[in-house]
Design an enzyme around this catalytic site. Structure first.
Site, PDB file in Angstrom:
ATOM      1  N   ALA A 292       0.833  -1.342  -0.158  1.00  0.00           N
ATOM      2  CA  ALA A 292      -0.125  -0.078  -0.005  1.00  0.00           C
ATOM      3  C   ALA A 292       0.674   1.243  -0.047  1.00  0.00           C
ATOM      4  O   ALA A 292       0.246   2.282  -0.003  1.00  0.00           O
ATOM      5  CB  ALA A 292      -0.950  -0.114   1.014  1.00  0.00           C
ATOM      6  N   ALA A 293       2.311   1.068  -0.219  1.00  0.00           N
ATOM      7  CA  ALA A 293       2.957   2.516  -0.133  1.00  0.00           C
ATOM      8  C   ALA A 293       2.741   3.091  -1.246  1.00  0.00           C
ATOM      9  O   ALA A 293       2.579   4.519  -1.410  1.00  0.00           O
ATOM     10  CB  ALA A 293       4.439   2.030  -0.113  1.00  0.00           C
ATOM     11  N   GLY A 294       2.439   2.442  -2.641  1.00  0.00           N
ATOM     12  CA  GLY A 294       2.052   3.099  -3.892  1.00  0.00           C
ATOM     13  C   GLY A 294       0.709   3.709  -3.746  1.00  0.00           C
ATOM     14  O   GLY A 294       0.511   4.681  -4.269  1.00  0.00           O
ATOM     15  N   ASP A 295      -0.118   3.035  -3.134  1.00  0.00           N
ATOM     16  CA  ASP A 295      -1.483   3.403  -3.051  1.00  0.00           C
ATOM     17  C   ASP A 295      -1.513   4.748  -2.172  1.00  0.00           C
ATOM     18  O   ASP A 295      -2.322   5.656  -2.547  1.00  0.00           O
ATOM     19  CB  ASP A 295      -2.283   2.416  -2.120  1.00  0.00           C
ATOM     20  CG  ASP A 295      -2.403   1.323  -2.852  1.00  0.00           C
ATOM     21  OD1 ASP A 295      -2.225   1.251  -4.189  1.00  0.00           O
ATOM     22  OD2 ASP A 295      -2.740   0.238  -2.461  1.00  0.00           O
TER      23      ASP A 295
HETATM   24  O1  RIB Z   1      -1.483  -2.144  -3.211  1.00  0.00           O
HETATM   25  C1  RIB Z   1      -1.571  -3.053  -2.166  1.00  0.00           C
HETATM   26  C2  RIB Z   1      -2.974  -3.710  -2.605  1.00  0.00           C
HETATM   27  O2  RIB Z   1      -2.751  -4.446  -3.910  1.00  0.00           O
HETATM   28  C3  RIB Z   1      -3.178  -4.673  -1.627  1.00  0.00           C
HETATM   29  O3  RIB Z   1      -3.940  -3.940  -0.630  1.00  0.00           O
HETATM   30  C4  RIB Z   1      -4.097  -5.710  -2.332  1.00  0.00           C
HETATM   31  O4  RIB Z   1      -5.432  -6.020  -2.054  1.00  0.00           O
HETATM   32  C5  RIB Z   1      -3.751  -5.354  -3.727  1.00  0.00           C
HETATM   33  O5  RIB Z   1      -4.928  -4.966  -4.472  1.00  0.00           O
END
Ligand code: RIB
Length: 298
Positions: free
Chosen positions: A242-245
């Site tokens: 989730a760092a990219g998110d």
């Molecule tokens: O970017 C991380 C996410 O990638 C995770 O939470 C997983 O569900 C995938 O979608």
């Protein structure tokens, strides 16, 4: 400023291992947990925690995971009327994280695959009401293309996080204000491992701004006028999930607050770095205050 995230919602099944397994290898995990995730949902939670008003447009199954994930987003303060419940099971992700915080992720899209153009049209008012639209590639590409075209027609800023890595149809690029690949995703889209050349290729395809995330090396920005490298924050990374998110969410939040490109990149780098210091995805994303304190300290 309002942000709409059009994207995936998954339940994550995460295994902590010493080293990622080789092809054909069986290994034992040190720990296991399930937690809310999905690139779309993570980006929605991150943007909300960073101070934006956020709408989530997505799909979950009519199952316990679907309910849990929708409830979680609601509890975070994300507007969830754009989440539909479908007969397909909720999407999930199998994640392994090693001692360095590196991971591998396999996603079963499930209900995310039921995100279609009709659902976008049903959520037209939400899209009209938003300033930034953020998308990823865990929903069907044709829905992403329709959403990009719709957002452009409505004069919205579009951020596409092209993950997981895919070769995209040419028609999508012209409507994108910001594309945010990592090095692998950039190589898949442009056929080169040279990030400056790769960014140039995307600009020539019609993207306005390219941001390449470089993990522990920081990030790179290029548009027709400018080229910027931003140094990384040095942290003890334990889980890069989730760092990219959170990086993508931070870019949207910072730009919608009127920060310059350089300030937004610096801020997003800090948010991404902080995310890697905590295990898991949506639940451990940093809040605005955490980020401000972290940036003051560093
Ligand atoms: O970017 C991380 C996410 O990638 C995770 O939470 C997983 O569900 C995938 O979608």
């Amino acid at each position: 400023m309002k942000i709409a995230v059009i994207g995936s919602i998954n339940m994550d099944y995460s295994l902590k291992v010493k080293m990622l397994p080789e092809k054909g290898e069986t290994i034992l995990a040190d720990s296991f947990y399930t937690a809310p995730g999905g690139k779309g949902a993570n980006q929605a939670v991150a943007a909300k925690r960073l101070g934006a008003a956020v709408y989530m447009i997505g799909a979950v199954g009519k199952d316990s995971n679907g309910k849990e994930l929708s409830d979680k987003l609601k509890k975070e303060g994300v507007e969830t009327s754009g989440i539909k419940s479908v007969d397909t099971p909720t999407g999930n992700a199998m994640i392994t994280v090693d001692n360095d915080g590196s991971n591998t992720i396999v996603v079963y899209p499930g209900a995310n695959g039921d995100m279609d153009e009709d659902w976008l049209i049903k959520n037209l008012t939400t899209i009209e009401d938003s300033d930034f639209i953020i998308m990823q590639l865990e929903i069907p590409v044709k829905t992403v293309i329709a959403a990009v075209k719709l957002a452009k027609r409505l004069n919205k800023k579009v951020i596409l996080n092209p993950a997981p890595a895919s070769v995209l149809p040419e028609e999508v690029f012209k409507g994108i204000d910001f594309i945010t690949p990592n090095e692998t995703e950039l190589a898949v889209m442009t056929d080169t491992r040279d990030i400056e050349k790769g960014a140039e290729i995307l600009l020539n395809k019609g993207v306005e701004n390219v941001i390449v995330t470089l993990g522990h090396k920081g990030c790179y920005f290029k548009n027709k006028e400018d080229e910027i490298y931003i140094k990384p924050y040095k942290v003890r990374s334990i889980d890069s999930t989730a760092a990219g998110d959170s990086f993508n969410a931070a870019i949207a939040v910072a730009l919608s607050e009127g920060k310059t490109y350089r300030q937004a990149l610096q801020y997003a780098n800090a948010v991404g770095a902080l995310t890697t210091t905590r295990p898991g995805a949506a639940e451990t994303l940093p809040f605005k205050d955490d980020v401000e304190k972290f940036m003051e300290r560093e």
